[in-house]
Design an enzyme around this catalytic site. Sequence first.
Site, short mmCIF file in Angstrom:
data_model
loop_
_atom_site.label_atom_id
_atom_site.label_comp_id
_atom_site.label_asym_id
_atom_site.label_seq_id
_atom_site.Cartn_x
_atom_site.Cartn_y
_atom_site.Cartn_z
N GLY A 65 0.79 -1.28 0.01
CA GLY A 65 -0.02 -0.15 0.16
C GLY A 65 0.85 1.30 0.22
N GLU A 171 -10.61 -4.39 4.98
CA GLU A 171 -9.86 -4.87 5.98
C GLU A 171 -10.07 -3.71 7.06
N TYR A 173 -9.86 -0.47 6.78
CA TYR A 173 -9.35 0.73 6.42
C TYR A 173 -10.35 2.01 5.98
N ARG A 221 -10.90 -3.32 -3.92
CA ARG A 221 -10.99 -4.52 -2.93
C ARG A 221 -12.06 -4.12 -1.84
N HIS A 259 -9.15 -5.79 10.51
CA HIS A 259 -7.89 -5.94 11.15
C HIS A 259 -8.32 -6.26 12.71
N GLN A 351 5.91 -15.71 10.50
CA GLN A 351 6.82 -15.25 11.21
C GLN A 351 7.75 -14.09 10.74
N LYS A 435 -1.27 -26.95 12.24
CA LYS A 435 0.09 -26.89 11.63
C LYS A 435 0.47 -27.57 10.70
N LYS A 582 7.12 -16.93 34.71
CA LYS A 582 6.83 -15.51 34.54
C LYS A 582 5.51 -15.09 34.92
N LEU A 677 15.56 -20.22 19.50
CA LEU A 677 15.48 -20.86 18.19
C LEU A 677 14.24 -20.87 17.56
P1 FAD Z 1 16.24 -29.85 14.34
O1 FAD Z 1 14.84 -29.63 13.75
O2 FAD Z 1 16.34 -30.47 15.88
O3 FAD Z 1 17.00 -31.02 13.59
C1 FAD Z 1 18.21 -31.80 13.93
C2 FAD Z 1 18.09 -32.88 13.39
O4 FAD Z 1 19.84 -33.49 13.43
C3 FAD Z 1 17.15 -34.00 13.91
O5 FAD Z 1 16.56 -34.61 12.76
C4 FAD Z 1 18.31 -35.05 14.29
O6 FAD Z 1 17.83 -36.33 14.27
C5 FAD Z 1 19.58 -34.87 13.64
N1 FAD Z 1 20.79 -35.46 14.26
C6 FAD Z 1 21.10 -34.99 15.61
N2 FAD Z 1 22.45 -35.53 15.88
C7 FAD Z 1 22.73 -36.25 14.69
C8 FAD Z 1 23.69 -37.14 14.41
N3 FAD Z 1 24.82 -37.32 15.39
N4 FAD Z 1 23.88 -37.82 13.31
C9 FAD Z 1 23.01 -37.51 12.21
N5 FAD Z 1 21.73 -36.86 12.53
C10 FAD Z 1 21.71 -36.39 13.68
N6 FAD Z 1 9.57 -23.25 14.63
C11 FAD Z 1 8.98 -22.20 14.27
O7 FAD Z 1 9.56 -21.32 13.38
N7 FAD Z 1 7.66 -22.01 13.85
C12 FAD Z 1 7.03 -23.02 14.48
O8 FAD Z 1 5.87 -22.61 14.46
C13 FAD Z 1 7.30 -24.04 15.22
N8 FAD Z 1 6.85 -24.95 15.77
C14 FAD Z 1 7.19 -26.02 16.44
C15 FAD Z 1 6.22 -26.83 17.14
C16 FAD Z 1 6.78 -27.97 17.89
C17 FAD Z 1 6.13 -28.86 18.40
C18 FAD Z 1 8.34 -28.18 17.57
C19 FAD Z 1 8.79 -29.36 18.56
C20 FAD Z 1 9.01 -27.17 17.22
C21 FAD Z 1 8.55 -25.95 16.57
N9 FAD Z 1 9.40 -25.16 16.03
C22 FAD Z 1 8.82 -23.88 15.33
C23 FAD Z 1 10.90 -25.22 16.12
C24 FAD Z 1 11.55 -25.63 15.06
O9 FAD Z 1 10.96 -26.78 14.33
C25 FAD Z 1 12.89 -25.57 15.19
O10 FAD Z 1 13.43 -24.35 15.57
C26 FAD Z 1 13.88 -26.18 14.10
O11 FAD Z 1 13.40 -27.50 13.70
C27 FAD Z 1 15.29 -26.11 14.31
O12 FAD Z 1 15.92 -26.66 13.34
P2 FAD Z 1 17.44 -27.41 13.25
O13 FAD Z 1 17.60 -27.80 12.00
O14 FAD Z 1 18.29 -26.60 13.93
O15 FAD Z 1 17.03 -28.67 14.41
P1 NAP Z 2 10.64 -21.17 24.85
O1 NAP Z 2 9.72 -20.41 24.01
O2 NAP Z 2 11.94 -20.93 25.29
O3 NAP Z 2 9.65 -21.79 26.03
C1 NAP Z 2 10.08 -22.37 27.32
C2 NAP Z 2 9.08 -22.53 28.44
O4 NAP Z 2 9.57 -22.92 29.53
C3 NAP Z 2 8.85 -20.89 29.01
O5 NAP Z 2 7.49 -20.93 29.26
C4 NAP Z 2 9.66 -20.52 30.15
O6 NAP Z 2 8.93 -19.87 30.85
C5 NAP Z 2 9.88 -22.00 30.68
N1 NAP Z 2 11.04 -22.50 31.19
C6 NAP Z 2 12.56 -22.29 30.67
N2 NAP Z 2 13.41 -22.92 31.81
C7 NAP Z 2 12.65 -23.44 32.46
C8 NAP Z 2 13.07 -24.21 33.63
N3 NAP Z 2 14.44 -24.47 33.76
N4 NAP Z 2 12.18 -24.71 34.52
C9 NAP Z 2 10.74 -24.56 34.24
N5 NAP Z 2 10.45 -23.72 33.06
C10 NAP Z 2 11.44 -23.26 32.20
O7 NAP Z 2 10.80 -22.79 24.13
P2 NAP Z 2 9.87 -23.82 23.62
O8 NAP Z 2 8.53 -23.61 23.73
O9 NAP Z 2 10.51 -24.94 23.92
O10 NAP Z 2 9.94 -23.46 21.99
C11 NAP Z 2 11.30 -23.50 21.34
C12 NAP Z 2 11.41 -22.60 20.22
O11 NAP Z 2 10.44 -23.06 19.24
C13 NAP Z 2 10.89 -21.09 20.41
O12 NAP Z 2 12.04 -20.56 20.84
C14 NAP Z 2 9.79 -20.92 19.47
O13 NAP Z 2 10.43 -19.84 18.75
C15 NAP Z 2 9.84 -22.07 18.75
N6 NAP Z 2 8.59 -22.43 18.31
C16 NAP Z 2 7.68 -21.51 17.68
C17 NAP Z 2 6.33 -21.39 17.62
C18 NAP Z 2 5.54 -20.66 16.96
O14 NAP Z 2 4.63 -20.66 16.58
N7 NAP Z 2 6.31 -19.44 16.50
C19 NAP Z 2 5.57 -22.59 17.94
C20 NAP Z 2 6.49 -23.73 18.66
C21 NAP Z 2 7.96 -23.48 18.71
P3 NAP Z 2 9.23 -19.27 32.40
O15 NAP Z 2 10.88 -19.39 32.70
O16 NAP Z 2 8.54 -17.97 32.65
O17 NAP Z 2 8.76 -20.60 33.06
FE1 SF4 Z 3 5.27 -15.35 5.48
FE2 SF4 Z 3 5.62 -17.85 6.81
FE3 SF4 Z 3 4.67 -17.84 4.16
FE4 SF4 Z 3 7.01 -17.15 4.65
S1 SF4 Z 3 6.07 -18.98 4.71
S2 SF4 Z 3 5.30 -15.88 3.51
S3 SF4 Z 3 7.07 -16.38 6.46
S4 SF4 Z 3 3.56 -16.73 6.33
#
Ligand code: FAD
Ligand code: NAP
Ligand code: SF4
Length: 693
Positions: A65, A171, A173, A221, A259, A351, A435, A582, A677
Amino acid sequence: MNPNPGSHFPHLLAPLDLGFTTLANRVLMGSMHTGLEDGSKHFPAMAAFFAERARGGVGLIVTGGFAPNIEGWAKPFAGTLSTSAGARRHKLVTDAVHAEGSKIALQILHTGRYGYHPLCVAPSRIQSPISPFTPWALSAHGIERQIRAFVRCAKLAREAGYDGVEVMGSEGYFINQFLVTHTNHRTDEWGGAYENRMRLALEIVSRVREAVGVDFIVIYRLSMIDLIPDGSSWPEVVQLAKAVAGAGATLINTGIGWHEARIPTIATSVPRAAFAWVTKKMRAELRAAGITVPLITSNRINMPEVAEQVLADGSADMVSMARPLLADAEFVNKARAGRRDEINTCIACNQACLDHTFRAELATCLVNPRAGRETQEVFQARPAGRKKRIAVVGAGPAGLAAATVLAERGHEVHLFEAAAQIGGQFNLAKLIPGKEEFAETLRYFGRRITSSGVRLRLGTRISAHDLIALGCDDVVLATGVVPRHAAIPGADDALLRERILSYVDVLLHAKPVGERVAIIGAGGIGFDVAEYLATRPGESPTMNLHEWLAEWGVADPSQARGGVVRARPAAPARHITLLQRKAGKLGKGLGKTTGWIHRAALQMKQVEMLGGVNYERITPQGLYITYGDKRSDGQLIECDSIVICVGQEPQRELLDPLRLANQSTHLIGGADLATELDAKRAIDQGTRLALRL
Ligand code: FAD
Ligand code: NAP
Ligand code: SF4
């Protein structure tokens, strides 16, 4: 009738004859604010961004826009087109798109009371719930000034070489604000009866048409379903559509929801093409009245087969996709070539696009970090100078991005994955109701691994010894994370261990979970696990449009004004308590534009959310907590299962032995840093490293 025989997506790829010009196909790249609009220094980047999409085959592009004047700004100094000097700068963009054989329209966006600045104006002095600024109510003279600004902007767009304009009328606006009594309390000729409230829209469209001539695209729109309680009625929306067509609109695009609406409209949990039925309903009304203006449908259409279906079933004449073109500039060309499995699908996470925009950062894409950065040196794809042998360990998002880019540059890439499939944590994410789209990213990378020649070894937990023996130039550790342990008294009690689960136990190993659950940790994963456990298996509403609409209270707009009725969520599968240490509202760290959806979804599932807690101990009855620094108000959360979601630690035991052996080693994704992460960082980091090795 098949309009384009022999094509994989015959309706989608059929040209659209607008009389004075013809669009190459039915794909409109919908308007989305990338931030490149705000400041002329970004114009070369914007030109490259759109040129890449034009080259990818899109039929018609609509820019983000541009305000027609200062009052219409989205925020201070937002992109504005109000002078001839400004128009000259746009030539860079229009020339770049035309050189690639596509067409481009400029969106004229006046935000009215959504403007995030003190000069914002509106029909009445009513603050919006999403802006801290109360708008100034316009005088009749002030309204005339706004109309003239729209007309001037359209004329300048023509001068700048655009093929058309889109008048943003939805939306919630400025123009939308005149249409409904919710925001228009005027008693003059611009308020009261609907004929008065819609006068602004018609004045703008007819005067723009008059100013730009007959051979210029004017898209209007139109908010077809406001999704706010006292929004437009269906007869009003139909009346407006007919009048807008009569006033000279070439195309009518669909707007869904204001919105400020509390119903998600584009997030990943919204079913695909969830609102195409609204456009279809409008199309039937217009066709019955003999009005043939082409209609564009929108929202959560992210793959060619989805687009093809809505066109084939007569929902619309054209399909708007914005984020899917951010995710993959080659979308249309791939569809045309029968390579739909190579499309990098938008997973609707918001994101890196919308969340960035709302934080005043430039938009890019989680699955395509090059998007919006086409001119940046680091994202220039260059062939490898010398072919190296590189091992990538871990096929999660980080490793997949790195391995494929490295192989495409010409390196010999060996990708080792311990699990039986690629994807890492995305294999958990895709199991969360709402998801399911995340599976598309794994399909995409699976295909790209094959096409790029990456040598993938699944089920191989590679050791440092074997890596060194491979004789690589570089090793990339993308080994991800391991769940963090929660040090709570009782957690290690052998008798209680069965009932204490990690999110991996629940999602990946499908361990049994009781009826009453306490989830420790309310980050993204805690929220996702709550959603998973509250939903009955196989009942994700995202997969069933009818259920999803009922869950969020979306109705046929001809039955309920604005299309809103009482929400009817499904009964939760379990009683869930979600906890964090928290103080304050849970989910504050979730996505800027999606966090509210996660919170609302859990509230509908009656999930109890407790903040500011201390985890005192786990007992046979459940989890004993207290509150705050004073550790007061002791409370037992009676539960059968406790799920630990307290974050992760990097997994990098291979690092030291590799470095000791002088092996050149790089860390990416969770293996590098587990704190905050997400897949956006993992893919971005993997891509950047692979582009420079
Ligand atoms: P990982 O995804 O952990 O991959 C690491 C890989 O390395 C694994 O497959 C493992 O098996 C392999 N590996 C480890 N050691 C070895 C070895 N020695 N040899 C061979 N292979 C090995 N992120 C978002 O941005 N948006 C979301 O909405 C979101 N939702 C999520 C929901 C859930 C339930 C979970 C669990 C995670 C979500 N995440 C989301 C987080 C996201 O999936 C992670 O940030 C991302 O997968 C990290 O990528 P990575 O490649 O660093 O590690
Ligand atoms: P996270 O976002 O860092 O959350 C961890 C949670 O555990 C927080 O609520 C934290 O809050 C608590 N916590 C941390 N250390 C603790 C401890 N020692 N004891 C008890 N509580 C503790 O991590 P996550 O939920 O595992 O997600 C991992 C990553 O995946 C995130 O960084 C996120 O970006 C990504 N992810 C993203 C999405 C998305 O929709 N964008 C969805 C899933 C995952 P308190 O310390 O207040 O208790
Ligand atoms: Fe936006 Fe996520 Fe679609 Fe990429 S995958 S355009 S960040 S909504």
